[in-house]
Scaffold this motif. Sequence first.
Motif, PDB file in Angstrom:
ATOM      1  N   MET A   1       0.842  -1.196   0.000  1.00  0.00           N
ATOM      2  CA  MET A   1       0.000   0.000   0.000  1.00  0.00           C
ATOM      3  C   MET A   1       0.876   1.243   0.000  1.00  0.00           C
ATOM      4  SD  MET A   1      -2.710   1.319   2.909  1.00  0.00           S
ATOM      5  CE  MET A   1      -3.886   0.005   2.628  1.00  0.00           C
ATOM      6  N   ASP A   2       0.609   2.154  -0.923  1.00  0.00           N
ATOM      7  CA  ASP A   2       1.311   3.425  -0.966  1.00  0.00           C
ATOM      8  C   ASP A   2       0.658   4.361   0.039  1.00  0.00           C
ATOM      9  OD1 ASP A   2       2.599   5.760  -1.517  1.00  0.00           O
ATOM     10  OD2 ASP A   2       1.853   5.959  -3.575  1.00  0.00           O
ATOM     11  N   LEU A   3       1.391   4.760   1.072  1.00  0.00           N
ATOM     12  CA  LEU A   3       0.841   5.639   2.092  1.00  0.00           C
ATOM     13  C   LEU A   3       0.815   7.100   1.654  1.00  0.00           C
ATOM     14  CD1 LEU A   3       2.349   4.163   5.395  1.00  0.00           C
ATOM     15  CD2 LEU A   3       0.159   3.669   4.285  1.00  0.00           C
ATOM     16  N   LYS A   4       1.351   7.386   0.481  1.00  0.00           N
ATOM     17  CA  LYS A   4       1.304   8.723  -0.100  1.00  0.00           C
ATOM     18  C   LYS A   4       1.932   9.778   0.813  1.00  0.00           C
ATOM     19  CE  LYS A   4      -2.892   7.531  -2.657  1.00  0.00           C
ATOM     20  NZ  LYS A   4      -4.290   7.899  -2.986  1.00  0.00           N
ATOM     21  N   LEU A   5       3.060   9.409   1.407  1.00  0.00           N
ATOM     22  CA  LEU A   5       3.760  10.331   2.299  1.00  0.00           C
ATOM     23  C   LEU A   5       4.948  11.020   1.623  1.00  0.00           C
ATOM     24  CD1 LEU A   5       3.804   8.375   5.687  1.00  0.00           C
ATOM     25  CD2 LEU A   5       2.288  10.229   4.975  1.00  0.00           C
ATOM     26  N   ALA A   6       5.224  10.646   0.392  1.00  0.00           N
ATOM     27  CA  ALA A   6       6.369  11.245  -0.310  1.00  0.00           C
ATOM     28  C   ALA A   6       6.218  12.760  -0.385  1.00  0.00           C
ATOM     29  CB  ALA A   6       6.490  10.662  -1.715  1.00  0.00           C
ATOM     30  N   GLY A   7       7.242  13.457   0.093  1.00  0.00           N
ATOM     31  CA  GLY A   7       7.239  14.907   0.055  1.00  0.00           C
ATOM     32  C   GLY A   7       6.583  15.575   1.244  1.00  0.00           C
ATOM     33  N   LYS A   8       5.903  14.815   2.086  1.00  0.00           N
ATOM     34  CA  LYS A   8       5.294  15.393   3.281  1.00  0.00           C
ATOM     35  C   LYS A   8       6.389  15.789   4.265  1.00  0.00           C
ATOM     36  CE  LYS A   8       0.876  14.502   2.315  1.00  0.00           C
ATOM     37  NZ  LYS A   8      -0.098  15.590   2.033  1.00  0.00           N
ATOM     38  N   VAL A   9       6.109  16.797   5.068  1.00  0.00           N
ATOM     39  CA  VAL A   9       7.062  17.262   6.076  1.00  0.00           C
ATOM     40  C   VAL A   9       6.561  16.825   7.448  1.00  0.00           C
ATOM     41  CG1 VAL A   9       8.191  19.256   7.117  1.00  0.00           C
ATOM     42  CG2 VAL A   9       7.688  19.238   4.652  1.00  0.00           C
ATOM     43  N   ALA A  10       7.406  16.117   8.179  1.00  0.00           N
ATOM     44  CA  ALA A  10       7.028  15.589   9.490  1.00  0.00           C
ATOM     45  C   ALA A  10       8.000  16.056  10.555  1.00  0.00           C
ATOM     46  CB  ALA A  10       6.988  14.062   9.463  1.00  0.00           C
ATOM     47  N   VAL A  11       7.465  16.410  11.712  1.00  0.00           N
ATOM     48  CA  VAL A  11       8.299  16.682  12.885  1.00  0.00           C
ATOM     49  C   VAL A  11       7.955  15.634  13.937  1.00  0.00           C
ATOM     50  CG1 VAL A  11       8.587  19.144  12.470  1.00  0.00           C
ATOM     51  CG2 VAL A  11       6.631  18.370  13.811  1.00  0.00           C
ATOM     52  N   VAL A  12       8.990  15.095  14.560  1.00  0.00           N
ATOM     53  CA  VAL A  12       8.805  14.046  15.573  1.00  0.00           C
ATOM     54  C   VAL A  12       9.658  14.405  16.777  1.00  0.00           C
ATOM     55  CG1 VAL A  12       8.880  11.580  16.081  1.00  0.00           C
ATOM     56  CG2 VAL A  12       8.527  12.351  13.715  1.00  0.00           C
ATOM     57  N   SER A  13       9.031  14.615  17.921  1.00  0.00           N
ATOM     58  CA  SER A  13       9.798  14.933  19.124  1.00  0.00           C
ATOM     59  C   SER A  13      10.205  13.652  19.848  1.00  0.00           C
ATOM     60  CB  SER A  13       8.980  15.834  20.056  1.00  0.00           C
ATOM     61  OG  SER A  13       7.848  15.160  20.576  1.00  0.00           O
ATOM     62  N   GLY A  14      11.223  13.764  20.685  1.00  0.00           N
ATOM     63  CA  GLY A  14      11.711  12.598  21.419  1.00  0.00           C
ATOM     64  C   GLY A  14      12.131  11.470  20.497  1.00  0.00           C
ATOM     65  N   ALA A  15      12.811  11.822  19.413  1.00  0.00           N
ATOM     66  CA  ALA A  15      13.053  10.838  18.353  1.00  0.00           C
ATOM     67  C   ALA A  15      14.505  10.433  18.181  1.00  0.00           C
ATOM     68  CB  ALA A  15      12.518  11.378  17.027  1.00  0.00           C
ATOM     69  N   ALA A  62      17.998  20.175  18.430  1.00  0.00           N
ATOM     70  CA  ALA A  62      18.002  19.901  19.867  1.00  0.00           C
ATOM     71  C   ALA A  62      17.089  20.882  20.590  1.00  0.00           C
ATOM     72  CB  ALA A  62      19.421  19.997  20.426  1.00  0.00           C
ATOM     73  N   GLY A  63      16.364  20.375  21.589  1.00  0.00           N
ATOM     74  CA  GLY A  63      15.496  21.251  22.353  1.00  0.00           C
ATOM     75  C   GLY A  63      14.650  20.489  23.342  1.00  0.00           C
ATOM     76  N   ASP A  64      14.012  21.236  24.228  1.00  0.00           N
ATOM     77  CA  ASP A  64      13.137  20.705  25.265  1.00  0.00           C
ATOM     78  C   ASP A  64      11.705  21.042  24.881  1.00  0.00           C
ATOM     79  OD1 ASP A  64      11.649  20.167  27.539  1.00  0.00           O
ATOM     80  OD2 ASP A  64      13.131  20.983  28.926  1.00  0.00           O
ATOM     81  N   MET A  65      10.885  20.039  24.621  1.00  0.00           N
ATOM     82  CA  MET A  65       9.527  20.279  24.145  1.00  0.00           C
ATOM     83  C   MET A  65       8.605  20.863  25.202  1.00  0.00           C
ATOM     84  SD  MET A  65       9.513  19.616  20.923  1.00  0.00           S
ATOM     85  CE  MET A  65      11.138  20.391  21.004  1.00  0.00           C
ATOM     86  N   SER A  66       9.048  20.931  26.442  1.00  0.00           N
ATOM     87  CA  SER A  66       8.240  21.575  27.476  1.00  0.00           C
ATOM     88  C   SER A  66       8.513  23.075  27.553  1.00  0.00           C
ATOM     89  CB  SER A  66       8.510  20.932  28.843  1.00  0.00           C
ATOM     90  OG  SER A  66       9.815  21.222  29.311  1.00  0.00           O
ATOM     91  N   VAL A  67       9.386  23.548  26.674  1.00  0.00           N
ATOM     92  CA  VAL A  67       9.719  24.973  26.593  1.00  0.00           C
ATOM     93  C   VAL A  67       9.189  25.505  25.262  1.00  0.00           C
ATOM     94  CG1 VAL A  67      11.577  26.665  26.531  1.00  0.00           C
ATOM     95  CG2 VAL A  67      11.776  24.641  28.005  1.00  0.00           C
ATOM     96  N   ASP A  68       8.263  26.437  25.319  1.00  0.00           N
ATOM     97  CA  ASP A  68       7.600  26.932  24.121  1.00  0.00           C
ATOM     98  C   ASP A  68       8.594  27.462  23.096  1.00  0.00           C
ATOM     99  OD1 ASP A  68       5.578  27.638  22.387  1.00  0.00           O
ATOM    100  OD2 ASP A  68       5.033  29.472  23.449  1.00  0.00           O
ATOM    101  N   ALA A  69       9.597  28.207  23.541  1.00  0.00           N
ATOM    102  CA  ALA A  69      10.571  28.779  22.609  1.00  0.00           C
ATOM    103  C   ALA A  69      11.314  27.681  21.850  1.00  0.00           C
ATOM    104  CB  ALA A  69      11.556  29.667  23.358  1.00  0.00           C
ATOM    105  N   ASP A  70      11.626  26.578  22.526  1.00  0.00           N
ATOM    106  CA  ASP A  70      12.306  25.461  21.865  1.00  0.00           C
ATOM    107  C   ASP A  70      11.406  24.801  20.823  1.00  0.00           C
ATOM    108  OD1 ASP A  70      14.365  26.031  23.557  1.00  0.00           O
ATOM    109  OD2 ASP A  70      14.503  24.043  24.467  1.00  0.00           O
ATOM    110  N   VAL A  71      10.127  24.692  21.137  1.00  0.00           N
ATOM    111  CA  VAL A  71       9.183  24.110  20.183  1.00  0.00           C
ATOM    112  C   VAL A  71       9.069  25.001  18.949  1.00  0.00           C
ATOM    113  CG1 VAL A  71       6.790  23.396  19.796  1.00  0.00           C
ATOM    114  CG2 VAL A  71       7.882  22.943  22.000  1.00  0.00           C
ATOM    115  N   GLN A  72       9.006  26.311  19.162  1.00  0.00           N
ATOM    116  CA  GLN A  72       8.921  27.241  18.040  1.00  0.00           C
ATOM    117  C   GLN A  72      10.157  27.133  17.150  1.00  0.00           C
ATOM    118  OE1 GLN A  72       6.242  29.040  17.295  1.00  0.00           O
ATOM    119  NE2 GLN A  72       5.179  28.294  19.114  1.00  0.00           N
ATOM    120  N   THR A  73      11.320  27.013  17.776  1.00  0.00           N
ATOM    121  CA  THR A  73      12.568  26.855  17.016  1.00  0.00           C
ATOM    122  C   THR A  73      12.545  25.569  16.207  1.00  0.00           C
ATOM    123  OG1 THR A  73      13.833  28.110  18.650  1.00  0.00           O
ATOM    124  CG2 THR A  73      15.068  26.628  17.221  1.00  0.00           C
ATOM    125  N   PHE A  74      12.063  24.510  16.817  1.00  0.00           N
ATOM    126  CA  PHE A  74      11.956  23.187  16.182  1.00  0.00           C
ATOM    127  C   PHE A  74      11.090  23.263  14.923  1.00  0.00           C
ATOM    128  CE2 PHE A  74       9.736  18.838  16.843  1.00  0.00           C
ATOM    129  CZ  PHE A  74      10.626  18.189  16.013  1.00  0.00           C
TER     130      PHE A  74
END
Length: 260
Positions: A1-15, A62-74
């Motif tokens: 099955m083609d999940l059709k994710l080619a070219g999609k942009v994903a962010v994954v924290s704690g990865a 690199a960043g701490d996801m419990s800090v809003d500024a770090d999430v924005q940077t991410f």
Amino acid sequence: MDLKLAGKVAVVSGASRGLGYAIAHALGREGARVVISSRDPVQLASAVDKLEADGVEARGVAGDMSVDADVQTFVQAARDTYGPVDIAVSNVLPPHKVGFDACSNEDFVAAHQTMMMSVIYLARAVIPAMKERGWGRLININSHCSREPHLDPSLPLSNVTRTSVASLIKTISYELAPFGITANSLAVGAFSTERSKWFLAEMGITDEAEFATTTKRIAVQRFGRPEELGALAAFLASEWSDFITGESIRIDGGMSHALF
């Protein structure tokens, strides 16, 4: 099955390792361009190297996801490198404390900041652009204790915050559905990760098989493999999951005895 994710942009924290890494790898192997985050820059760089060696287009921030500024940077780094975020995976661990008496008032406040606010920060950072494009995926890596609390051993910080996050995901899924955005949680059971080793140690058990088969704690009598979670997350990130939203999907090998 083609999940059709080619070219999609994903962010994954704690990865940088464990379940987060497995999800980033699964998304990347399906063609998504992946930006991963971790508080450990050394481990993060190693994870990016491994992803790229396996043909995944990846970057680490690199960043701490419990800090809003770090999430924005991410999230901004993902935009600057690949474009607006299509898929956002929130994955963080609660503080490791066993028993209510061991958890101070400050621990509960910190757990809320780590578990709940990290999800809120990430959602707020990515939702506006998803609304503009009429499509998006929010996936929270939760725990089966959001459906059936950890009582042996007792893990108050995890039990309370995991349930709250599941409620948040359900709530925003209803608001986001008209914009083509889905929001789901994965209620994860016992997987072979560093976190699981800590959990077993708290119970005085050193062997995964011993835990899995004792009184059939896990119906399939083994721990989960991280790539199994990665496959499920990749499906939820795909266009084939358009009709699934607001769900808390258990993936625990039958460990939970709850009917719903």
